[in-house]
Scaffold this motif. Structure first.
Motif, PDB file in Angstrom:
ATOM      1  N   MET A 107       0.838  -1.206   0.000  1.00 41.05           N
ATOM      2  CA  MET A 107       0.000   0.000   0.000  1.00 41.05           C
ATOM      3  C   MET A 107       0.872   1.254   0.000  1.00 41.05           C
ATOM      4  SD  MET A 107      -2.946  -1.017   2.685  1.00 41.05           S
ATOM      5  CE  MET A 107      -3.469  -2.718   2.758  1.00 41.05           C
ATOM      6  N   ASP A 108       1.934   1.228   0.794  1.00 40.60           N
ATOM      7  CA  ASP A 108       2.863   2.361   0.827  1.00 40.60           C
ATOM      8  C   ASP A 108       3.412   2.650  -0.568  1.00 40.60           C
ATOM      9  OD1 ASP A 108       2.534   2.365   3.569  1.00 40.60           O
ATOM     10  OD2 ASP A 108       4.601   1.826   4.040  1.00 40.60           O
ATOM     11  N   ASN A 109       3.591   1.586  -1.346  1.00 42.30           N
ATOM     12  CA  ASN A 109       4.154   1.720  -2.688  1.00 42.30           C
ATOM     13  C   ASN A 109       3.097   1.917  -3.771  1.00 42.30           C
ATOM     14  OD1 ASN A 109       6.898   1.491  -1.897  1.00 42.30           O
ATOM     15  ND2 ASN A 109       6.586  -0.696  -1.621  1.00 42.30           N
ATOM     16  N   GLY A 110       1.836   2.085  -3.351  1.00 34.08           N
ATOM     17  CA  GLY A 110       0.777   2.415  -4.293  1.00 34.08           C
ATOM     18  C   GLY A 110       0.191   1.253  -5.065  1.00 34.08           C
ATOM     19  N   SER A 111       0.286   0.044  -4.546  1.00 38.39           N
ATOM     20  CA  SER A 111      -0.283  -1.118  -5.230  1.00 38.39           C
ATOM     21  C   SER A 111      -1.803  -1.011  -5.284  1.00 38.39           C
ATOM     22  CB  SER A 111       0.105  -2.408  -4.497  1.00 38.39           C
ATOM     23  OG  SER A 111      -0.668  -3.495  -4.973  1.00 38.39           O
ATOM     24  N   ALA A 112      -2.338  -0.855  -6.485  1.00 44.51           N
ATOM     25  CA  ALA A 112      -3.784  -0.720  -6.653  1.00 44.51           C
ATOM     26  C   ALA A 112      -4.520  -1.948  -6.117  1.00 44.51           C
ATOM     27  CB  ALA A 112      -4.122  -0.493  -8.117  1.00 44.51           C
ATOM     28  N   TYR A 113      -3.921  -3.121  -6.256  1.00 44.61           N
ATOM     29  CA  TYR A 113      -4.535  -4.359  -5.759  1.00 44.61           C
ATOM     30  C   TYR A 113      -4.852  -4.235  -4.270  1.00 44.61           C
ATOM     31  CZ  TYR A 113      -4.920  -9.255  -4.314  1.00 44.61           C
ATOM     32  OH  TYR A 113      -5.349 -10.442  -3.765  1.00 44.61           O
ATOM     33  N   TRP A 114      -3.870  -3.802  -3.481  1.00 44.32           N
ATOM     34  CA  TRP A 114      -4.067  -3.694  -2.039  1.00 44.32           C
ATOM     35  C   TRP A 114      -4.829  -2.430  -1.658  1.00 44.32           C
ATOM     36  CZ3 TRP A 114      -3.651  -7.228   1.633  1.00 44.32           C
ATOM     37  CH2 TRP A 114      -2.927  -8.393   1.341  1.00 44.32           C
ATOM     38  N   MET A 115      -4.614  -1.346  -2.362  1.00 40.94           N
ATOM     39  CA  MET A 115      -5.247  -0.076  -1.990  1.00 40.94           C
ATOM     40  C   MET A 115      -6.753  -0.066  -2.230  1.00 40.94           C
ATOM     41  SD  MET A 115      -2.390   2.715  -3.051  1.00 40.94           S
ATOM     42  CE  MET A 115      -3.164   4.075  -2.199  1.00 40.94           C
ATOM     43  N   THR A 116      -7.237  -0.943  -3.076  1.00 43.41           N
ATOM     44  CA  THR A 116      -8.668  -0.972  -3.378  1.00 43.41           C
ATOM     45  C   THR A 116      -9.365  -2.196  -2.798  1.00 43.41           C
ATOM     46  OG1 THR A 116      -8.238  -2.014  -5.511  1.00 43.41           O
ATOM     47  CG2 THR A 116      -8.382   0.389  -5.486  1.00 43.41           C
ATOM     48  N   MET A 117      -8.665  -2.943  -1.980  1.00 48.47           N
ATOM     49  CA  MET A 117      -9.223  -4.167  -1.402  1.00 48.47           C
ATOM     50  C   MET A 117     -10.242  -3.819  -0.317  1.00 48.47           C
ATOM     51  SD  MET A 117      -7.017  -7.311   0.109  1.00 48.47           S
ATOM     52  CE  MET A 117      -6.186  -7.529  -1.456  1.00 48.47           C
ATOM     53  N   THR A 118     -11.313  -4.600  -0.247  1.00 46.92           N
ATOM     54  CA  THR A 118     -12.297  -4.375   0.812  1.00 46.92           C
ATOM     55  C   THR A 118     -11.719  -4.849   2.146  1.00 46.92           C
ATOM     56  OG1 THR A 118     -13.362  -6.517   0.428  1.00 46.92           O
ATOM     57  CG2 THR A 118     -14.265  -4.607  -0.764  1.00 46.92           C
ATOM     58  N   PRO A 119     -12.135  -4.227   3.245  1.00 51.79           N
ATOM     59  CA  PRO A 119     -11.562  -4.560   4.551  1.00 51.79           C
ATOM     60  C   PRO A 119     -11.693  -6.034   4.940  1.00 51.79           C
ATOM     61  CG  PRO A 119     -12.838  -2.557   4.691  1.00 51.79           C
ATOM     62  CD  PRO A 119     -13.074  -3.109   3.327  1.00 51.79           C
ATOM     63  N   ASP A 120     -12.819  -6.665   4.625  1.00 53.34           N
ATOM     64  CA  ASP A 120     -12.983  -8.060   5.009  1.00 53.34           C
ATOM     65  C   ASP A 120     -12.003  -8.970   4.268  1.00 53.34           C
ATOM     66  OD1 ASP A 120     -14.472  -7.374   2.702  1.00 53.34           O
ATOM     67  OD2 ASP A 120     -15.809  -9.087   2.954  1.00 53.34           O
ATOM     68  N   ILE A 121     -11.770  -8.696   3.007  1.00 50.07           N
ATOM     69  CA  ILE A 121     -10.792  -9.485   2.238  1.00 50.07           C
ATOM     70  C   ILE A 121      -9.382  -9.183   2.740  1.00 50.07           C
ATOM     71  CG2 ILE A 121      -9.785  -9.858  -0.052  1.00 50.07           C
ATOM     72  CD1 ILE A 121     -12.612  -9.387  -1.193  1.00 50.07           C
ATOM     73  N   MET A 122      -9.125  -7.923   3.064  1.00 54.38           N
ATOM     74  CA  MET A 122      -7.818  -7.523   3.590  1.00 54.38           C
ATOM     75  C   MET A 122      -7.502  -8.308   4.862  1.00 54.38           C
ATOM     76  SD  MET A 122      -6.613  -3.680   4.705  1.00 54.38           S
ATOM     77  CE  MET A 122      -7.262  -2.923   3.224  1.00 54.38           C
ATOM     78  N   ILE A 123      -8.457  -8.376   5.775  1.00 57.24           N
ATOM     79  CA  ILE A 123      -8.262  -9.105   7.034  1.00 57.24           C
ATOM     80  C   ILE A 123      -8.009 -10.591   6.742  1.00 57.24           C
ATOM     81  CG2 ILE A 123      -9.475  -9.945   9.103  1.00 57.24           C
ATOM     82  CD1 ILE A 123      -8.896  -7.215   9.739  1.00 57.24           C
ATOM     83  N   ASP A 124      -8.773 -11.151   5.813  1.00 54.70           N
ATOM     84  CA  ASP A 124      -8.615 -12.567   5.469  1.00 54.70           C
ATOM     85  C   ASP A 124      -7.230 -12.872   4.908  1.00 54.70           C
ATOM     86  OD1 ASP A 124     -11.144 -13.190   6.329  1.00 54.70           O
ATOM     87  OD2 ASP A 124     -12.034 -13.199   4.320  1.00 54.70           O
TER      88      ASP A 124
END
Length: 107
Positions: free
Chosen positions: A46-63
């Motif tokens: 995310m710090d490096n601007g990865s669109a994959y991680w920056m647009t992920m929904t919180p529930d998927i992020m936690i998983d």
């Protein structure tokens, strides 16, 4: 900062805040979760601007995060406090451009 960048950081800050809130809701310690998250590969992307991680929904992020090292809560933190902390970390990193792994050590 242009409007497109502002929308990106607003979305990321909100998602990260909700993820912190969800972690507390699931019984994890807020400080332990915040430390793990800010030092994670996910947050580095995310710090490096990865669109994959920056647009992920919180529930998927936690998983996708490894919660094995996160302590269970011994204190009760409000979901509002957790959400605010998550949003703060996201915005602070974005506006200062300091890597999240260093922010968590400073704060």
């Amino acid at each position: 900062m242009n409007e497109k960048q502002k929308l990106y950081i607003d979305e990321l800050a909100e998602s990260q805040g909700v993820a912190f809130s969800m972690a507390v809701e699931q019984g994890f310690d807020l400080c332990s979760f915040a430390n793990m998250f800010m030092l994670s590969d996910a947050r580095n992307h995310m710090d490096n601007g990865s669109a994959y991680w920056m647009t992920m929904t919180p529930d998927i992020m936690i998983d996708k995060l490894s919660m094995n090292s996160v302590d269970k809560a011994t204190m009760n933190y409000s979901k509002t406090m957790a959400e605010w902390l998550g949003e703060f970390y996201a915005r602070y990193q974005y506006y200062t451009n300091i890597p999240s792994s260093k922010i968590v050590k400073i704060i």
